[in-house]
Scaffold this motif. Structure first.
Motif, PDB file in Angstrom:
ATOM      1  N   UNK A 194       5.694  -0.203  10.890  1.00 39.41           N
ATOM      2  CA  UNK A 194       5.252   0.243   9.648  1.00 39.41           C
ATOM      3  C   UNK A 194       3.733   0.800   9.680  1.00 39.41           C
ATOM      4  N   UNK A 195       3.596   2.034   9.315  1.00 36.06           N
ATOM      5  CA  UNK A 195       2.218   2.808   9.668  1.00 36.06           C
ATOM      6  C   UNK A 195       0.962   2.189   8.606  1.00 36.06           C
ATOM      7  N   UNK A 198       6.469   6.086  13.804  1.00 34.15           N
ATOM      8  CA  UNK A 198       7.792   6.490  13.619  1.00 34.15           C
ATOM      9  C   UNK A 198       8.457   6.471  14.994  1.00 34.15           C
ATOM     10  N   UNK A 199       7.785   6.828  16.082  1.00 33.31           N
ATOM     11  CA  UNK A 199       8.637   6.682  17.469  1.00 33.31           C
ATOM     12  C   UNK A 199       8.854   5.320  17.839  1.00 33.31           C
ATOM     13  N   UNK A 200       7.926   4.237  17.222  1.00 35.27           N
ATOM     14  CA  UNK A 200       7.924   3.033  17.681  1.00 35.27           C
ATOM     15  C   UNK A 200       8.796   1.909  17.047  1.00 35.27           C
ATOM     16  N   UNK A 244       0.954  -1.143   0.066  1.00 34.41           N
ATOM     17  CA  UNK A 244      -0.128   0.020  -0.052  1.00 34.41           C
ATOM     18  C   UNK A 244       0.923   1.275  -0.015  1.00 34.41           C
ATOM     19  N   UNK A 245       0.465   2.318  -0.762  1.00 33.80           N
ATOM     20  CA  UNK A 245       1.267   3.615  -0.545  1.00 33.80           C
ATOM     21  C   UNK A 245       1.081   4.206   0.655  1.00 33.80           C
ATOM     22  N   UNK A 246       1.968   5.021   1.282  1.00 35.97           N
ATOM     23  CA  UNK A 246       1.961   5.753   2.461  1.00 35.97           C
ATOM     24  C   UNK A 246       3.112   6.592   2.340  1.00 35.97           C
ATOM     25  N   UNK A 247       2.590   7.939   2.593  1.00 37.14           N
ATOM     26  CA  UNK A 247       3.906   9.242   2.410  1.00 37.14           C
ATOM     27  C   UNK A 247       3.692   9.819   3.688  1.00 37.14           C
ATOM     28  N   UNK A 248       4.473   9.465   4.603  1.00 34.99           N
ATOM     29  CA  UNK A 248       4.597  10.132   5.874  1.00 34.99           C
ATOM     30  C   UNK A 248       4.553  11.564   5.770  1.00 34.99           C
TER      31      UNK A 248
END
Length: 469
Positions: free
Chosen positions: A294-295, A289-291, A269-273
């Motif tokens: 993968x979002x 990000x802190x953990x 899946x696409x994901x742009x933080x």
């Protein structure tokens, strides 16, 4: 029945779009807010009218309480397959528009700016209903008519958790019987790919409340009187730590782990933080990000616990030195397959008792289980294939969405595969101010639904052959 060519469908759709926009704008002017019980009868009458104008049969079901459920039926044309039936699920209610000051225009006065239509409910879910009815119009005007029977279940309580839908679906199960279902929503991502889901997260929506006195008091008595607001905040803080880990014992019970196929699909899946942070104006890093997570996996496979609102004391302009008599919090827990909302309620109640918060009352406002369809079902593959034909940038299918709806009861009671797709886009902002769809996406969504329908009977015959084999 000869299958219509995609180019013909595009041309027919283009002719229908101007009239469809006028219908949609009229629909959007109705402030159908289920949470506030506004404009329900007027909207039901409007939905019935546009179904009948499209050549369908409409029936209002209101004998089991709650807002009415609208049933619609469109028979297969002379050249179609009357043995095959597709069910569409939609809802006519919308979220409250607040905060009003953040809207660039009146939420129930639709406006078009640079090819974008703004109004509350346009993406969730009124635009999709009108697009689907327009696709039916397109096919009815072609030789042979509809390629299959089409049914709709259109409810009016989705935005408050569909509390009365299950009894209707159980009583009228035969009325809504079908071979497959297209769910309510969907849209394009930042790379212009259409995003679809084959399932949905569940929810346990809870209210936690604490009462410390009969009246609000002067804040000076805080030297010796306990504060209900502090009490509730302290109780909430025991449920999730600073690392955003949920600490309620039993919360993760029963979770069905994803398959390798589902994991691979989600990792694709696409994901742009950075784009996500910009879209929402985020002021802190993503939890994932802190953990180091993968979002995308978190979005689909991880349950959540979110404080949706807090209410206590004085919150108006200026100051008022008050020690509040009570405090209340709304908490939603998004659940994954295997979790049970009733069990979550019980776990939170036990957690409060265990940590000494006997005075914090926990109430369930609504609960729904998660659901996932079989990824490999021929119907799901058909929806993907037709989407790839229509959407130049391609499509992405996730095992389930991060949001919630009553999909579980459909899957369990009707025993059919379900895919969700729609006419939204990455900046639709459903549930937020300035909700929108793009006009070009609306037209493209109509083409996809019409194209998908033309091949639906063949896809379902393949499904039958697969089951028999």
């Amino acid at each position: 029945m000869a299958r219509l060519q995609l180019e013909d469908l595009k041309n027919y759709t283009k002719e229908q779009v101007p009239g469809a926009f006028e219908i949609l704008k009229e629909y959007l002017r109705l402030p159908t807010i289920s949470a506030q019980n506004t404009a329900i009868p007027e909207t039901v009458a409007f939905v019935v009218r546009i179904i009948q104008d499209a050549g369908g049969e409409a029936q209002v079901l209101d004998d089991l309480g709650g807002n009415p459920v609208v049933y619609a039926f469109f028979p297969a044309g002379g050249g179609g397959d009357a043995e095959k039936t597709l069910l569409f699920y939609n809802h006519y209610d919308v979220q409250p528009p607040e905060p009003l000051e953040e809207w660039h225009s009146e939420p129930f006065n639709p406006v078009i700016v640079d090819g974008i239509l703004y109004a509350r409910g346009v993406a969730d879910n009124k635009g999709d209903l009108v697009a689907r009815l327009t696709a039916i119009n397109v096919l009815q005007k072609a030789e042979g008519g509809l390629p299959c029977n089409i049914k709709f279940l259109i409810e009016g309580e989705e935005e408050i958790g569909s509390p009365n839908l299950a009894p209707y679906l159980e009583k009228y199960k035969d009325l809504f019987a079908a071979d497959a279902c297209i769910w309510e929503f969907g849209g394009k991502d930042g790379e212009e790919r259409i995003n679809m889901v084959a399932g949905i997260k569940g929810m346990a929506y809870l209210e936690l409340s604490c009462t410390g006195a009969d009246i609000d008091m002067h804040s000076s008595v805080g030297a010796y009187v306990d504060n209900a607001a502090w009490r509730l905040v302290q109780a909430l803080a025991t449920m999730r730590n600073e690392r955003n880990e949920i600490l309620v014992e039993g919360f993760y019970d029963g979770i069905i782990p994803p398959t390798e196929e589902e994991l691979e699909a989600v990792r694709a899946l696409p994901f742009d933080e950075e784009a996500t942070a910009t879209l929402y104006g985020l002021k802190r890093p993503l939890i994932t990000a802190t953990k180091g997570e993968d979002p995308r996996e978190a979005m689909v496979f991880h349950p959540t616990m979110t404080i949706c609102g807090l209410e206590s004391g004085y919150t108006g302009e200026g100051s008022k030195t008050v020690l509040p008599k009570s405090a209340k919090a709304k908490v939603d827990c998004r659940l994954v397959p295997g979790q049970d909302p009733d069990h979550i309620l019980h776990c939170v109640e036990k957690h409060m008792e265990k940590h000494g918060f006997h005075d914090v009352k926990v109430t369930s406002l609504n609960g729904q289980k998660a659901y996932r369809s079989d990824y490999n079902h021929p119907f799901i593959q058909h929806v993907i294939a037709t989407a790839k034909d229509v959407y130049e940038a391609g499509c992405v299918l996730a095992p389930n969405s991060a949001g919630t709806g009553p999909m579980y009861i459909f899957g369990e009671m009707l025993q059919l595969p379900i895919v969700s797709t729609g006419v939204g886009w990455v900046k639709s902002k459903a549930h937020a101010p300035n909700e929108s769809i793009r006009l070009a996406d609306f037209e493209q969504g109509i083409v996809h639904m019409a194209h998908m329908l033309t091949g639906f009977p063949e896809a379902m015959k393949l499904a039958s052959e697969t089951i028999e084999a």
